[in-house]
Design an enzyme around this catalytic site. Structure first.
Site, PDB file in Angstrom:
ATOM      1  N   TYR A   1       6.347 -25.367   3.159  1.00  0.00           N
ATOM      2  CA  TYR A   1       5.608 -24.667   2.151  1.00  0.00           C
ATOM      3  C   TYR A   1       4.240 -24.220   2.636  1.00  0.00           C
ATOM      4  O   TYR A   1       3.567 -22.822   2.201  1.00  0.00           O
ATOM      5  CB  TYR A   1       5.175 -25.949   1.130  1.00  0.00           C
ATOM      6  CG  TYR A   1       4.666 -25.103  -0.185  1.00  0.00           C
ATOM      7  CD1 TYR A   1       5.281 -24.421  -1.034  1.00  0.00           C
ATOM      8  CD2 TYR A   1       2.996 -24.961  -0.404  1.00  0.00           C
ATOM      9  CE1 TYR A   1       4.663 -23.759  -2.353  1.00  0.00           C
ATOM     10  CE2 TYR A   1       2.654 -24.296  -1.359  1.00  0.00           C
ATOM     11  CZ  TYR A   1       3.445 -23.968  -2.354  1.00  0.00           C
ATOM     12  OH  TYR A   1       2.589 -23.311  -3.406  1.00  0.00           O
TER      13      TYR A   1
ATOM     14  N   PHE B   1       2.621   6.991  -6.456  1.00  0.00           N
ATOM     15  CA  PHE B   1       3.819   6.478  -6.722  1.00  0.00           C
ATOM     16  C   PHE B   1       3.875   5.673  -7.829  1.00  0.00           C
ATOM     17  O   PHE B   1       2.777   5.256  -8.541  1.00  0.00           O
ATOM     18  CB  PHE B   1       4.262   5.388  -5.398  1.00  0.00           C
ATOM     19  CG  PHE B   1       5.615   4.767  -5.453  1.00  0.00           C
ATOM     20  CD1 PHE B   1       6.684   5.525  -5.462  1.00  0.00           C
ATOM     21  CD2 PHE B   1       5.689   3.383  -5.683  1.00  0.00           C
ATOM     22  CE1 PHE B   1       8.103   4.982  -5.411  1.00  0.00           C
ATOM     23  CE2 PHE B   1       7.025   2.938  -5.690  1.00  0.00           C
ATOM     24  CZ  PHE B   1       8.106   3.676  -5.603  1.00  0.00           C
ATOM     25  N   THR B   2       5.177   5.543  -8.635  1.00  0.00           N
ATOM     26  CA  THR B   2       5.159   5.175  -9.849  1.00  0.00           C
ATOM     27  C   THR B   2       4.652   3.696 -10.046  1.00  0.00           C
ATOM     28  O   THR B   2       3.626   3.686 -11.046  1.00  0.00           O
ATOM     29  CB  THR B   2       6.544   4.998 -10.217  1.00  0.00           C
ATOM     30  OG1 THR B   2       7.372   4.086  -9.443  1.00  0.00           O
ATOM     31  CG2 THR B   2       7.267   6.142 -10.580  1.00  0.00           C
TER      32      THR B   2
ATOM     33  N   ASP C   1      -0.650   3.258   2.086  1.00  0.00           N
ATOM     34  CA  ASP C   1       0.487   2.707   1.806  1.00  0.00           C
ATOM     35  C   ASP C   1       1.542   3.034   3.048  1.00  0.00           C
ATOM     36  O   ASP C   1       2.005   4.129   3.294  1.00  0.00           O
ATOM     37  CB  ASP C   1       0.950   3.199   0.463  1.00  0.00           C
ATOM     38  CG  ASP C   1       2.327   2.591   0.089  1.00  0.00           C
ATOM     39  OD1 ASP C   1       2.935   2.008   1.053  1.00  0.00           O
ATOM     40  OD2 ASP C   1       2.571   3.014  -0.995  1.00  0.00           O
TER      41      ASP C   1
ATOM     42  N   LYS D   1      11.048  -1.738   2.736  1.00  0.00           N
ATOM     43  CA  LYS D   1      11.275  -0.579   3.271  1.00  0.00           C
ATOM     44  C   LYS D   1      10.840  -0.680   4.947  1.00  0.00           C
ATOM     45  O   LYS D   1      11.775  -0.476   5.704  1.00  0.00           O
ATOM     46  CB  LYS D   1      10.224   0.538   2.726  1.00  0.00           C
ATOM     47  CG  LYS D   1      10.628   0.873   1.216  1.00  0.00           C
ATOM     48  CD  LYS D   1       9.957   1.880   0.672  1.00  0.00           C
ATOM     49  CE  LYS D   1      10.300   2.250  -0.615  1.00  0.00           C
ATOM     50  NZ  LYS D   1      11.698   2.770  -0.943  1.00  0.00           N
TER      51      LYS D   1
ATOM     52  N   ARG E   1      13.816  11.249  -9.613  1.00  0.00           N
ATOM     53  CA  ARG E   1      12.287  11.526  -9.340  1.00  0.00           C
ATOM     54  C   ARG E   1      11.757  12.600  -9.914  1.00  0.00           C
ATOM     55  O   ARG E   1      11.655  13.760  -9.363  1.00  0.00           O
ATOM     56  CB  ARG E   1      12.155  11.474  -7.754  1.00  0.00           C
ATOM     57  CG  ARG E   1      12.955  10.296  -7.109  1.00  0.00           C
ATOM     58  CD  ARG E   1      12.025   9.121  -7.004  1.00  0.00           C
ATOM     59  NE  ARG E   1      11.702   8.384  -8.323  1.00  0.00           N
ATOM     60  CZ  ARG E   1      11.140   7.322  -8.175  1.00  0.00           C
ATOM     61  NH1 ARG E   1      10.606   6.524  -7.354  1.00  0.00           N
ATOM     62  NH2 ARG E   1      11.028   6.573  -9.467  1.00  0.00           N
TER      63      ARG E   1
ATOM     64  N   PHE F   1      11.715   4.666 -16.390  1.00  0.00           N
ATOM     65  CA  PHE F   1      12.860   4.959 -15.702  1.00  0.00           C
ATOM     66  C   PHE F   1      13.966   3.643 -14.950  1.00  0.00           C
ATOM     67  O   PHE F   1      14.710   3.740 -14.766  1.00  0.00           O
ATOM     68  CB  PHE F   1      12.307   5.842 -14.373  1.00  0.00           C
ATOM     69  CG  PHE F   1      11.710   5.060 -13.314  1.00  0.00           C
ATOM     70  CD1 PHE F   1      11.995   4.548 -11.917  1.00  0.00           C
ATOM     71  CD2 PHE F   1      10.342   4.964 -13.373  1.00  0.00           C
ATOM     72  CE1 PHE F   1      11.382   3.805 -11.303  1.00  0.00           C
ATOM     73  CE2 PHE F   1       9.375   4.282 -12.573  1.00  0.00           C
ATOM     74  CZ  PHE F   1      10.275   3.740 -11.650  1.00  0.00           C
TER      75      PHE F   1
END
Length: 476
Positions: free
Chosen positions: A74, A126-127, A217, A260, A383, A449
């Site tokens: 942990y 980005f959303t 990012d 990603k 998109r 979305f």
């Protein structure tokens, strides 16, 4: 031992039949049951899943093997120490915070840096990034170069920020109102278009002039590194690791979704300043878990460490962009409107040219996503305006582009599958006049979305299915 017969006596179960191309009549029922939202489709109904590359990139054999040697503690896990050391090696920042995925990084960054009335300039939003900034009282200012919104182009770095627009923002609002400057390495919502190292140097200089924090990012960094290596003259003789470090050295903070970057499931924030690290650190135990796992399984952390190392391999990072390049160029040859030059993440279809008869108020990109699933069993992602969020007064926000993104997760598809997608998209383009719009019947207030539901305007879906049967006969 003989296989146990399935007690459900069906052929549609995702457990026993992973690749199913259902008849078009069943695809029609499936998209209706999903409220014409490809996020709500069931895996058993999908033939090719091109929704996203997030969390669905295939792991390498080395990543799978690494998961078996994790230190499952942990706190104080040796697995975390390896992970942190790899990030320090790649990015040169000493302070690391693990998170369960990229939007968790955005939550922490926004809570610490965004105050009511502040502004976050970026090449494009980005959303989830925008949602977190707005929830904390900030606003987003998108300042890409004008060429970034050109749907057809030969410019190699359409994701670059316009430095003159950045300077104008500072002059108008003052540097003290800038929460941070954000760059997305590969603009998700305008066709996966990359950013150049030269542009990052310009942004760094502007941030130094005005005392602003520069945040990258890096979720789509792998594809971007390939484009830096192959399209940017100053990078052609550098290794991928050298390009990575030159990019990182320009930044104050780097965060990423490992769903990603690294082909695992998790994320991290890398921070140069100890003072800023200490402000962010308190939120990790509150939202994510302890500081040495941050909501991730330690097995995923082991796999991610290997995945980050493999991202420095030019052969590994080339696979996605090369397949995308093939798909874009083949569709372009057939007259199908696509975003050029080919970018990262996936092939992006320009829906405003594909379906010019559908107004943005009827979400043409969402309609095309539904139509493509009906015609092919392929799940793509809208998109466009459906991915936006309404203004506080309830008026619609129309996106700069209406895109259907067909993601190319790494090490997942064969070229023959890509050719199948090209063939069905070509057929759909020849029958594009049959496609109509969509209207919301269930519209969430935030990130609609993901789980909103829509109905078709009229009976266009039945007409499309009938034309498919007329053209393809008994074929699936």
């Amino acid at each position: 031992m003989a296989a146990r017969p399935c007690r459900w006596k069906c052929t549609r179960c995702g457990w026993c039949k992973k690749l199913t191309l259902a008849p078009i009549e069943e695809r029609l029922k499936a998209i209706a049951a999903a409220g014409n939202n490809t996020f709500l489709l069931q895996n058993r109904d999908i033939f090719m899943d091109m929704l996203t590359d997030s969390g669905v990139n295939a792991m390498s054999d080395r990543q799978m093997a690494a998961m078996m040697v994790a230190d499952d503690s942990y706190a104080g896990s040796a697995t975390y120490e390896k992970f942190a050391a790899k990030l320090v090696e790649l990015f040169g920042m000493d302070f690391i915070l693990p998170t369960h995925q990229g939007r968790a990084c955005e939550n922490i960054l926004s809570q610490v840096l965004v105050k009511p009335g502040t502004i976050v300039p970026m090449n494009y939003h980005f959303t989830t990034t925008k949602a977190h900034i707005v929830l904390n009282g900030g606003t987003v200012e998108e300042i890409p170069h004008d060429r970034g919104l050109e749907v057809t182009s030969t410019h190699p770095f359409k994701g670059d920020m316009d430095i003159a627009k950045l300077e104008a923002l500072v002059a108008t609002h003052g540097a003290q109102k800038i929460a941070f400057v954000r760059m997305e390495a590969g603009t998700n919502l305008i066709g996966g278009q990359p950013i150049s190292l030269a542009n990052l140097r310009e942004i760094r200089a502007a941030c130094d002039r005005h005392g602003m924090i520069f945040v990258l990012d890096a979720s789509l960094l792998a594809d971007n590194l390939w484009f830096n290596k192959t399209r940017e003259e100053s990078c052609k003789d550098l290794s991928i690791a050298e390009i990575t470090r030159q990019i990182a050295d320009l930044c104050d903070v780097i965060y990423f979704s490992a769903r990603k970057l690294g082909c695992a499931r998790g994320g991290a924030i890398c921070i140069r300043s100890e003072a800023l690290y200490r402000k962010m650190r308190v939120l990790v135990p509150l939202y994510e878990g302890f500081l040495t796992y941050g909501g991730m399984s330690v097995r995923e952390i082991e796999a991610l460490t290997v995945g980050l190392e493999e991202t420095m391999d030019v052969d590994m990072i080339s696979q996605g962009p090369l397949f995308i390049d093939y798909m874009v160029r083949e569709l372009d040859k057939r007259g199908v409107p696509v975003i050029t030059p080919p970018g990262g993440l996936g092939c992006h279809i320009d829906v405003m040219r594909f379906l010019p008869h559908i107004p943005q108020a009827q979400y043409p990109a969402g309609a095309l996503a539904s139509a493509l699933f009906i015609a092919s069993g392929i799940r793509g992602m809208e998109r466009g305006s459906l991915s936006e969020q309404r203004n506080p007064d309830g008026t619609e926000v129309y996106s700069n582009m209406e895109l259907l993104r067909l993601a190319m997760p790494r090490r997942v598809f064969t070229l023959s599958q890509v050719k199948y997608a090209i063939d069905r998209i070509d057929w759909l383009y020849q029958n594009r006049d049959l496609v109509g719009g969509l209207v919301f019947v269930e519209e969430p207030e935030i990130l609609r979305f993901f789980y909103g539901r829509l109905d078709p305007v009229g009976d266009w879906q039945q007409k499309l299915a009938a034309k498919f049967r007329a053209d393809f006969g008994d074929s699936l």
